[in-house]
Write an enzyme that holds these catalytic residues in place. Structure first.
Site, PDB file in Angstrom:
ATOM      1  N   GLU A 107       0.858  -1.195   0.000  1.00  0.00           N
ATOM      2  CA  GLU A 107       0.000   0.000   0.000  1.00  0.00           C
ATOM      3  C   GLU A 107       0.887   1.234   0.000  1.00  0.00           C
ATOM      4  OE1 GLU A 107      -3.010  -0.346   3.042  1.00  0.00           O
ATOM      5  OE2 GLU A 107      -3.347   1.807   3.142  1.00  0.00           O
ATOM      6  N   GLU A 110      -3.145  10.493   2.723  1.00  0.00           N
ATOM      7  CA  GLU A 110      -4.381  10.764   3.458  1.00  0.00           C
ATOM      8  C   GLU A 110      -4.346  12.212   3.916  1.00  0.00           C
ATOM      9  OE1 GLU A 110      -4.707   7.977   6.703  1.00  0.00           O
ATOM     10  OE2 GLU A 110      -5.407   6.413   5.352  1.00  0.00           O
ATOM     11  N   ASP A 132       0.099   5.264   0.676  1.00  0.00           N
ATOM     12  CA  ASP A 132      -1.013   6.093   1.137  1.00  0.00           C
ATOM     13  C   ASP A 132      -0.763   7.572   1.071  1.00  0.00           C
ATOM     14  OD1 ASP A 132      -2.856   4.262   2.172  1.00  0.00           O
ATOM     15  OD2 ASP A 132      -1.611   3.947   3.947  1.00  0.00           O
TER      16      ASP A 132
END
Ligand SMILES: *[C@@H]1O[C@H](CO)[C@@H](O)[C@H](O)[C@H]1NC(C)=O
Ligand SMILES: *[C@@H]1O[C@H](CO)[C@@H](O)[C@H](O)[C@H]1NC(C)=O
Length: 283
Positions: free
Chosen positions: A108, A112, A110
């Site tokens: 993953e 955010e 990310d």
């Protein structure tokens, strides 16, 4: 902090470093739903009739999200986002790569965006997971108001490194040190995802500030999505910095990190009393 360094000033600084003033690239020619599909939110995610903007909304009942139609094994992904304005405390807007396979060995990358009360800066939270190993958080404030306009956020994922860029300025590099035993995402195909959801328990000022539902629905907008294969060196280089950054890019990244990084797992000796993870000291 956001006001202390205007985007014009930042652009001038970047211009000196990069020899250009990065404007947002022209919107992709096609419709955004050629590449992305809304997958959850029961109507809270939608594409404008002209196909240019994908909007996600969040209310007390649900958030919403999308995913890419394609999967990738090394890619450069770019999207422009205009974040939830005003009091966005408790909201989280995301754009990330996630592998398709079993969760315990998932990969993953990310991005955010953690909302804040009006006038206080968003935090861009980044993390990398490889074979289920995460805990590599770095967080940034931005040098502009990300709610006033669209800005371009990019993840470049090649065999050599993962780069996160904001309006073309690299802010984070995670190098492939698999040869030294550091897990690196390199064998599982990943899909791109975006979402807007509520995380008032922890997102804003450590969870002290909760979501103000009287402001709902909250809306974040995405446009200009592109994702290009970066599995071969020439393709990766086409997007810039496929294998390594040049001096100007290194300097731009140093500027961003010196001025806007607000958390670095590599500097968190309280969290890692036995010593920070090994990649932190690898060149
Ligand atoms: C929300 O923000 C926009 C622009 O950032 C501003 O024009 C508007 O007045 C704000 N609305 C409220 C209710 O504060
Ligand atoms: C919100 O604002 C506070 C105060 O400026 C800041 O410390 C924090 O990093 C900001 N972001 C979040 C997500 O809390």
């Amino acid at each position: 902090m956001a006001g202390a360094f205007s985007s014009t000033t930042a652009c001038v600084v970047l211009a000196l470093l990069l020899g250009l003033c990065a404007a947002a690239p022209a919107a992709a020619a096609g419709r955004i739903d050629d590449g992305l599909e809304v997958t959850w939110g029961d109507g809270r995610g939608s594409v404008s009739p002209d196909g240019q903007v994908l909007s996600l909304s969040l209310d007390r009942t649900s958030g919403s999200g999308f995913r890419s139609k394609d999967t990738y094994l090394f890619a450069r992904a770019d999207v422009q986002i205009k974040l939830v304005p005003n009091n966005s405390a408790g909201t989280v807007t995301t754009f990330y790569f996630l592998s398709e396979g079993p969760w315990d060995v998932h990969d993953e990358v990310d991005l955010e965006f953690l909302g804040n009360v009006s006038g206080q800066p968003y935090t861009l939270h980044t993390n990398v997971f490889a074979s289920g190993n995460g805990g590599k958080e770095q967080q940034f404030h931005l040098w502009f108001d990300p709610t006033a306009d669209f800005h371009t956020y990019s993840i470049l994922w090649t065999q050599q490194h993962i780069l996160v860029l904001v309006d073309g300025t690299p802010i984070r590099e995670f190098k492939n040190h698999a040869d030294q035993g550091v897990p690196y995402p390199s064998s599982q195909r990943m899909r791109l995802y975006g979402s807007l959801w509520d995380a008032e328990d922890w997102a804003t000022q450590g969870g002290r500030v909760k979501t103000d539902w009287s402001q709902a629905p909250f809306v974040a907008r995405y446009r200009g999505f592109t994702a290009a294969d970066a599995s071969s060196a020439p393709a990766a280089n086409g997007g810039g910095y496929g294998q390594e950054m040049d001096t100007a890019a290194e300097q731009a990244m140093k500027w961003a990190r010196d001025n806007y990084m607000v958390y670095d797992y590599c500097a968190d000796s309280k969290r890692f009393p036995q010593g920070v993870p090994p990649e932190c000291s690898m060149p």
